[in-house]
Design a protein around this motif. Sequence first.
Motif, PDB file in Angstrom:
ATOM      1  N   TRP A 124       0.873  -1.184   0.000  1.00  0.00           N
ATOM      2  CA  TRP A 124       0.000   0.000   0.000  1.00  0.00           C
ATOM      3  C   TRP A 124       0.903   1.224   0.000  1.00  0.00           C
ATOM      4  N   TRP A 154      -2.010  -5.985   1.799  1.00  0.00           N
ATOM      5  CA  TRP A 154      -2.945  -4.913   2.145  1.00  0.00           C
ATOM      6  C   TRP A 154      -3.775  -5.368   3.343  1.00  0.00           C
ATOM      7  N   THR A 155      -4.177  -4.391   4.165  1.00  0.00           N
ATOM      8  CA  THR A 155      -5.026  -4.694   5.316  1.00  0.00           C
ATOM      9  C   THR A 155      -6.474  -4.868   4.842  1.00  0.00           C
ATOM     10  N   ALA A 156      -7.326  -5.311   5.778  1.00  0.00           N
ATOM     11  CA  ALA A 156      -8.741  -5.489   5.424  1.00  0.00           C
ATOM     12  C   ALA A 156      -9.344  -4.170   4.956  1.00  0.00           C
ATOM     13  N   ASP A 157      -9.034  -3.086   5.650  1.00  0.00           N
ATOM     14  CA  ASP A 157      -9.609  -1.795   5.272  1.00  0.00           C
ATOM     15  C   ASP A 157      -9.095  -1.343   3.898  1.00  0.00           C
ATOM     16  N   GLN A 158      -7.814  -1.553   3.658  1.00  0.00           N
ATOM     17  CA  GLN A 158      -7.243  -1.175   2.358  1.00  0.00           C
ATOM     18  C   GLN A 158      -7.862  -2.005   1.234  1.00  0.00           C
ATOM     19  N   ARG A 160     -10.853  -3.195   1.234  1.00  0.00           N
ATOM     20  CA  ARG A 160     -12.217  -2.661   1.024  1.00  0.00           C
ATOM     21  C   ARG A 160     -12.180  -1.430   0.134  1.00  0.00           C
ATOM     22  N   GLN A 161     -11.250  -0.519   0.417  1.00  0.00           N
ATOM     23  CA  GLN A 161     -11.159   0.711  -0.386  1.00  0.00           C
ATOM     24  C   GLN A 161     -10.815   0.392  -1.842  1.00  0.00           C
ATOM     25  N   GLU A 190      -8.616 -10.770  10.311  1.00  0.00           N
ATOM     26  CA  GLU A 190      -9.285  -9.670   9.594  1.00  0.00           C
ATOM     27  C   GLU A 190      -9.218  -9.768   8.079  1.00  0.00           C
ATOM     28  N   VAL A 191      -8.014 -10.014   7.550  1.00  0.00           N
ATOM     29  CA  VAL A 191      -7.847  -9.991   6.088  1.00  0.00           C
ATOM     30  C   VAL A 191      -8.663 -11.102   5.425  1.00  0.00           C
ATOM     31  N   ALA A 194     -12.562 -10.376   5.554  1.00  0.00           N
ATOM     32  CA  ALA A 194     -12.900  -9.274   4.634  1.00  0.00           C
ATOM     33  C   ALA A 194     -12.789  -9.754   3.191  1.00  0.00           C
ATOM     34  N   SER A 195     -11.776 -10.541   2.911  1.00  0.00           N
ATOM     35  CA  SER A 195     -11.568 -11.022   1.541  1.00  0.00           C
ATOM     36  C   SER A 195     -12.690 -11.961   1.115  1.00  0.00           C
TER      37      SER A 195
END
Length: 318
Positions: A124, A154-158, A160-161, A190-191, A194-195
């Motif tokens: 990122w 990338w993180t879960a939030d990244q 998502r974005q 988390e990852v 989210a994925s």
Amino acid sequence: MEFRHLGRSGLKISEITYGNWLTHGSQVENDAAVACVHAALDVGITTFDTADVYANTAAETVLGTALKGQRRESLEILTKVYFPTGPKGHNDSGLSRKHVLESIDGSLKRLGTDHVDVYQAHRWDVSTPVEETMQAFADVVRAGKALYIGVSEWTADQLRQGHALAKDLGFQLISNQPQYSALYRVIEPEVVPASRELGISQVVFSPIAQGVLTGKYTPGGAPPEGSRATDEKGGKQMISRWMRDDVLSRVQQLKSVASELQLSMAQLAVAWVLQNDNVAAAIIGASRPEQVHENVKASGVRIPAELMQRVDAALGDV
Ligand code: NDP
């Protein structure tokens, strides 16, 4: 060899993928590197992962040479952009439109192909708006230089974005490439959830913890000659985080699990990551063809729950 879809896309990759970090253009002579790629092809591996930064671009060149003459449609080639590959000027790294669009052409030339299957953001970039990066990736896809886009670490939030922007721009973000092994499970809380929700697969690196999960490094023992732990060109430093007696002795406890499954320790480690259904592929590295022959036998192996628990119990919270 079994194949798995990347995310919700139609693209299938070999669940054992071959990668050339630290080996091609560095630890391993070119002839041996080519022999490893040919061994991978012989055993049914069709997916190859590299990056422009590996050995300062030399790894892409070696891979391109080794794959020369192969039917392009039968291969999936993955590379990455982010890190500087030569001069460290102010625009020579990151995910700016300039760096992405200039880097893809260099990678294609070195790989000897007019497109890669998946072009990946190697990290990122905190200094570039993600909107700019995703627009640049959309343009790479529209130009036919990459068929799909992926990211790495990338993180879960990244995720998502990136996923939302890709959708708006009309292309798919289909994969994330994190470190994942029985010794390193950071993505699980988390990852991975989210994925699953977004339809993104993990293509995981260092599944045998750079060789540590083979059990060849023993507590108090000298590392075998020629192994990554003795590689002064970079490998020794990269593997050093695992070269602790407490880690190495816990790894030795996996021998009984591997033998119950009639697997080698390396095969157990690769099969372990493939047990996770959000993992599309384990990217294995190899310094010699025999390692490819051995590790590929993890394809299709299923580990019973009781033995998965014994792996957890042995490795604990290292
Ligand atoms: P592994 O965990 O598979 O480690 C590979 C190394 O372990 C080999 O080079 C070899 O080293 C040793 N080894 C492999 N098989 C055996 C065996 N059967 N017996 C004994 N030793 C064995 O993966 P890597 O750490 O190499 O990473 C794999 C790929 O993942 C990379 O090539 C790259 O494509 C990708 N990657 C991506 C990153 C990212 O940021 N996105 C970061 C790192 C890797 P030796 O013989 O020298 O001991």
